[in-house]
Write a protein that holds these residues in place. Structure first.
Motif, PDB file in Angstrom:
ATOM      1  N   LEU A 317       0.949  -1.361  -0.031  1.00 14.34           N
ATOM      2  CA  LEU A 317      -0.085  -0.065   0.177  1.00 14.34           C
ATOM      3  C   LEU A 317       0.868   1.270  -0.009  1.00 14.34           C
ATOM      4  O   LEU A 317       0.665   2.236   0.734  1.00 14.34           O
ATOM      5  N   ALA A 318       2.101   1.206  -0.745  1.00 10.76           N
ATOM      6  CA  ALA A 318       2.703   2.503  -0.812  1.00 10.76           C
ATOM      7  C   ALA A 318       2.197   3.510  -1.431  1.00 10.76           C
ATOM      8  O   ALA A 318       2.489   4.956  -1.292  1.00 10.76           O
ATOM      9  N   PHE A 319       1.176   3.261  -2.257  1.00 12.91           N
ATOM     10  CA  PHE A 319       0.612   4.380  -3.204  1.00 12.91           C
ATOM     11  C   PHE A 319      -0.409   5.343  -2.267  1.00 12.91           C
ATOM     12  O   PHE A 319      -0.916   6.452  -2.527  1.00 12.91           O
ATOM     13  N   LEU A 320      -0.598   5.062  -0.938  1.00 10.83           N
ATOM     14  CA  LEU A 320      -1.661   5.731  -0.178  1.00 10.83           C
ATOM     15  C   LEU A 320      -0.687   7.017   0.268  1.00 10.83           C
ATOM     16  O   LEU A 320       0.280   7.031   0.660  1.00 10.83           O
ATOM     17  N   PRO A 321      -1.488   8.040   0.554  1.00 11.45           N
ATOM     18  CA  PRO A 321      -0.975   9.176   1.142  1.00 11.45           C
ATOM     19  C   PRO A 321      -0.706   9.312   2.643  1.00 11.45           C
ATOM     20  O   PRO A 321      -0.991   8.245   3.214  1.00 11.45           O
ATOM     21  N   GLU A 322       0.049  10.248   2.940  1.00 10.70           N
ATOM     22  CA  GLU A 322       0.771  10.077   4.298  1.00 10.70           C
ATOM     23  C   GLU A 322      -0.435  10.018   5.397  1.00 10.70           C
ATOM     24  O   GLU A 322      -0.173   9.449   6.481  1.00 10.70           O
ATOM     25  N   ARG A 323      -1.241  10.749   5.340  1.00 11.14           N
ATOM     26  CA  ARG A 323      -2.497  11.179   6.228  1.00 11.14           C
ATOM     27  C   ARG A 323      -3.274   9.730   6.520  1.00 11.14           C
ATOM     28  O   ARG A 323      -3.996   9.613   7.265  1.00 11.14           O
ATOM     29  N   ALA A 335      -9.664  -5.964  -1.020  1.00  9.35           N
ATOM     30  CA  ALA A 335      -8.949  -6.066  -2.095  1.00  9.35           C
ATOM     31  C   ALA A 335      -7.708  -5.226  -2.686  1.00  9.35           C
ATOM     32  O   ALA A 335      -7.450  -5.019  -3.635  1.00  9.35           O
ATOM     33  N   ALA A 336      -7.599  -4.085  -1.583  1.00  9.46           N
ATOM     34  CA  ALA A 336      -6.251  -3.202  -1.928  1.00  9.46           C
ATOM     35  C   ALA A 336      -4.948  -3.897  -1.933  1.00  9.46           C
ATOM     36  O   ALA A 336      -4.037  -3.129  -2.350  1.00  9.46           O
ATOM     37  N   ALA A 337      -4.785  -5.067  -1.407  1.00 14.77           N
ATOM     38  CA  ALA A 337      -3.449  -5.678  -1.481  1.00 14.77           C
ATOM     39  C   ALA A 337      -2.860  -5.986  -2.823  1.00 14.77           C
ATOM     40  O   ALA A 337      -1.814  -6.188  -3.268  1.00 14.77           O
ATOM     41  N   GLY A 338      -4.051  -5.832  -3.791  1.00 16.25           N
ATOM     42  CA  GLY A 338      -3.429  -6.189  -5.061  1.00 16.25           C
ATOM     43  C   GLY A 338      -2.828  -4.967  -6.037  1.00 16.25           C
ATOM     44  O   GLY A 338      -2.272  -4.929  -7.032  1.00 16.25           O
ATOM     45  N   GLY A 339      -2.624  -3.749  -5.222  1.00 15.52           N
ATOM     46  CA  GLY A 339      -1.966  -2.683  -5.937  1.00 15.52           C
ATOM     47  C   GLY A 339      -2.853  -1.290  -6.213  1.00 15.52           C
ATOM     48  O   GLY A 339      -4.238  -1.443  -5.621  1.00 15.52           O
ATOM     49  N   GLU A 340      -2.469  -0.243  -6.388  1.00 18.06           N
ATOM     50  CA  GLU A 340      -3.150   0.762  -6.756  1.00 18.06           C
ATOM     51  C   GLU A 340      -4.491   0.656  -7.698  1.00 18.06           C
ATOM     52  O   GLU A 340      -5.677   1.058  -7.244  1.00 18.06           O
ATOM     53  N   GLN A 341      -4.275   0.037  -8.700  1.00 19.53           N
ATOM     54  CA  GLN A 341      -5.473  -0.216  -9.554  1.00 19.53           C
ATOM     55  C   GLN A 341      -6.301  -1.023  -9.175  1.00 19.53           C
ATOM     56  O   GLN A 341      -7.717  -0.832  -9.422  1.00 19.53           O
ATOM     57  N   ALA A 342      -6.040  -2.043  -8.367  1.00 18.35           N
ATOM     58  CA  ALA A 342      -7.142  -3.045  -7.944  1.00 18.35           C
ATOM     59  C   ALA A 342      -7.707  -2.204  -6.778  1.00 18.35           C
ATOM     60  O   ALA A 342      -8.887  -2.331  -6.612  1.00 18.35           O
ATOM     61  N   ALA A 343      -6.925  -1.402  -6.098  1.00 19.69           N
ATOM     62  CA  ALA A 343      -7.935  -0.533  -5.132  1.00 19.69           C
ATOM     63  C   ALA A 343      -8.666   0.353  -5.672  1.00 19.69           C
ATOM     64  O   ALA A 343     -10.098   0.420  -5.107  1.00 19.69           O
ATOM     65  N   CYS A 394       6.035  -3.884   7.007  1.00 20.24           N
ATOM     66  CA  CYS A 394       5.149  -2.863   6.710  1.00 20.24           C
ATOM     67  C   CYS A 394       4.519  -2.741   5.529  1.00 20.24           C
ATOM     68  O   CYS A 394       5.059  -3.188   4.472  1.00 20.24           O
ATOM     69  N   LEU A 395       3.501  -2.247   5.393  1.00 19.66           N
ATOM     70  CA  LEU A 395       2.533  -2.059   4.132  1.00 19.66           C
ATOM     71  C   LEU A 395       3.204  -0.809   3.408  1.00 19.66           C
ATOM     72  O   LEU A 395       2.721  -1.273   1.961  1.00 19.66           O
ATOM     73  N   ARG A 396       3.941  -0.108   3.801  1.00 21.50           N
ATOM     74  CA  ARG A 396       4.223   1.077   2.910  1.00 21.50           C
ATOM     75  C   ARG A 396       5.579   0.905   2.211  1.00 21.50           C
ATOM     76  O   ARG A 396       5.850   1.039   1.032  1.00 21.50           O
ATOM     77  N   CYS A 397       6.393   0.246   2.999  1.00 25.49           N
ATOM     78  CA  CYS A 397       8.007   0.105   2.606  1.00 25.49           C
ATOM     79  C   CYS A 397       8.357  -1.569   2.733  1.00 25.49           C
ATOM     80  O   CYS A 397       9.496  -1.597   1.702  1.00 25.49           O
ATOM     81  N   GLY A 398       7.653  -2.034   3.002  1.00 26.46           N
ATOM     82  CA  GLY A 398       8.173  -3.628   3.060  1.00 26.46           C
ATOM     83  C   GLY A 398       9.110  -3.863   4.062  1.00 26.46           C
ATOM     84  O   GLY A 398       9.715  -5.229   4.043  1.00 26.46           O
ATOM     85  N   GLU A 399       9.468  -2.886   4.894  1.00 23.63           N
ATOM     86  CA  GLU A 399      10.606  -3.277   5.980  1.00 23.63           C
ATOM     87  C   GLU A 399       9.914  -4.225   7.198  1.00 23.63           C
ATOM     88  O   GLU A 399       8.694  -4.324   7.338  1.00 23.63           O
ATOM     89  N   LEU A 400      10.875  -4.843   7.703  1.00 27.39           N
ATOM     90  CA  LEU A 400      10.396  -5.673   8.903  1.00 27.39           C
ATOM     91  C   LEU A 400      10.379  -4.983  10.113  1.00 27.39           C
ATOM     92  O   LEU A 400      11.482  -4.382  10.614  1.00 27.39           O
TER      93      LEU A 400
END
Length: 481
Positions: A317-323, A335-343, A394-400
């Motif tokens: 979910l890296a495409f989401l805004p900061e807020r 269904a948002a886990a499929g990417g920005e287009q799927a969301a 992490c859902l934004r950057c993929g870090e542990l």
């Protein structure tokens, strides 16, 4: 087939011989007993004769002749279940014409369905649907039992049975509803006649319940008449053929017990095993396997070049805004886990979206450690705690992520003599600050707007205005005096 038919004939012959022998023995016993009681007075002779016959029936192993007690009770239960199913289906169908029809015409619907079942089952075939499923049928038990021929119920027995079970239930239900509405009416005081009828109705209902209970106890003893209506009309349920199995099958019940015990054991065991940990382990193993297959297909050099070009990890979910809290958004949009287009496709036309929804905004922001991505405190703490120390991706950057801390960006600190503002672009420190100041959280765009407003306010300086002369009223009064 010939041998089977011959075996059935032999079984029938043995049953007829046994019945004839029992009838002969009963006749001999009756003649002997009559000769013994001939010296007693007529009234006492009849009472003694009936008492001795009842005692013989009780102590004889063949006196009660039980015939499928469990099957007969199951037949009644099946009939009631069938009626309930039809009633529910009729109610669902009538909802299309009005939701009030099922409540207002419930008795009439039951009357119609019972009448149809009586016509198609009892009148046409001499057995209800439940009795047919159990392999039973009704016979006329008004004879003395000396003949082995089983006669079906007569026409008047079928008609009377329908009047009692169909019309009788409907009439009793409507009568009790009328009395209940009349007694509980707030407009008219119930008359003495109505109260008397109500008491008589209650007494009749209680008497019927007691009689039905006593009849059922007698049925459990001899297995002849299942209900009070069957006893009044002398209708018995007997096996429809000689091949009817008298043994009750508990296979279905055993399967249900095993299944319930297994599910209860799983509900007790899964929290102890930690199914979430195993699920995460399988997911990580699957990702590693996919990465290994990708390396085998593309080669190590291609993978390295791609890693050099894009060193930064990207989450789901890296495409989401900061807020926007990515965890809240994922919970509301599976269904948002499929990417920005799927969301975008999943949330098109819905109230939830990618940007600017109050239900997905961050509340009480906390940053993940070490990546620094911002989430709601409750969401982030629950995800990290659920991983049990193994780390959450992490859902934004993929870090542990294994820890979290309060977010220290865009914090406004107000003090008595000055203020300390820590932002993304500027930092101003006032002198004489004290540690007991309040802290507030603002967004970067709101902070920029405040800075612009403050600069505009400082640019406009106040001009000095001369005071207007005011006459002294006291002096004028003294001069005039």
């Amino acid at each position: 087939m010939t041998d089977f038919a011959a075996a059935q004939q032999r079984i029938l012959a043995r049953r007829a011989a046994r019945t004839a022998q029992l009838a002969a023995e009963t006749s001999l016993l009756q003649n002997t007993r009559t000769a013994q009681l001939v010296r007693l007075p007529p009234a006492l002779r009849v009472v003694a004769h009936q008492t001795l016959n009842l005692w013989d029936t009780v102590k004889s192993p063949y006196g009660t002749s039980p015939a499928f007690r469990v099957g007969q009770v199951d037949a009644e239960l099946l009939d009631e279940e069938l009626l309930n199913l039809l009633t529910n289906q009729a109610g669902e169908g009538l909802k299309l014409f009005g939701a009030h029809l099922k409540e207002e015409w419930g008795d009439e619907i039951g009357l119609l369905l019972r009448g149809i079942l009586w016509k198609l089952a009892i009148w046409d075939h001499g057995a209800s649907y439940g009795a047919s499923l159990q392999g039973l049928k009704y016979i006329d038990a008004r004879g003395d039992g000396s003949t082995t021929i089983q006669r079906g119920p007569s026409a008047w027995q079928k008609i009377t049975y329908g009047l009692l079970t169909v019309g009788g239930r409907y009439g009793w239900s409507k009568w009790t509803d009328y009395l209940s509405n009349a007694e509980n009416s707030y407009d008219v005081e119930p008359s003495p006649m109505l109260l008397r009828l109500s008491r008589l109705t209650t007494l009749a209902g209680t008497t019927h319940e007691v009689a039905a209970f006593a009849s059922f106890l007698v049925f459990l003893y001899n297995g002849r008449y299942r209900t009070l209506a069957d006893r009044i009309l002398r209708l018995r349920l007997v096996p429809g053929s000689n091949q009817t199995n008298r043994q009750v099958s508990f296979e279905y019940l055993n399967r249900q017990l095993v299944w319930h015990a297994f599910t209860e054991f799983l509900l007790f065991l899964l929290p102890l095993v930690g199914i979430g940990r195993w699920k995460r382990w399988v997911a990580r193993a699957w990702k590693k396997a996919k990465a290994g297959i990708a390396r085998l297909r593309k080669g190590q050099e291609a993978i390295r070049s791609e890693d050099d070009e894009d060193m930064e990890k990207v989450g789901e979910l890296a495409f989401l805004p900061e807020r926007t809290c990515a965890i809240c958004y994922e919970d509301q949009n599976p269904a948002a886990a499929g990417g920005e287009q799927a969301a975008i496709a999943a949330t098109a036309g819905a109230n939830t979206g990618i940007v600017g929804n109050a239900s997905t905004d961050i509340t009480n922001p906390y940053s993940a450690n070490p990546c620094g991505c911002i989430y709601c405190f409750v969401c982030l703490a629950q995800r990290i705690e659920a991983e049990e120390g193994e780390g959450w991706t992490c859902l934004r950057c993929g870090e542990l992520v294994k820890q979290c801390k309060p977010w220290d960006g865009d914090v406004l600190v107000a003090e008595d003599e000055g203020r300390k503002r820590v932002g993304g672009s500027s930092r101003a420190v006032s002198e004489g600050s004290r540690p007991g100041s309040r802290r507030g959280v603002v967004w970067a765009d709101e902070l920029v707007e405040r800075e612009e407003e403050e600069e505009e306010g400082l640019g406009r300086k106040m001009s000095i205005v001369e005071p207007m002369p005011v006459e002294d009223e006291d002096e004028g009064y003294q001069e005039g005096g």
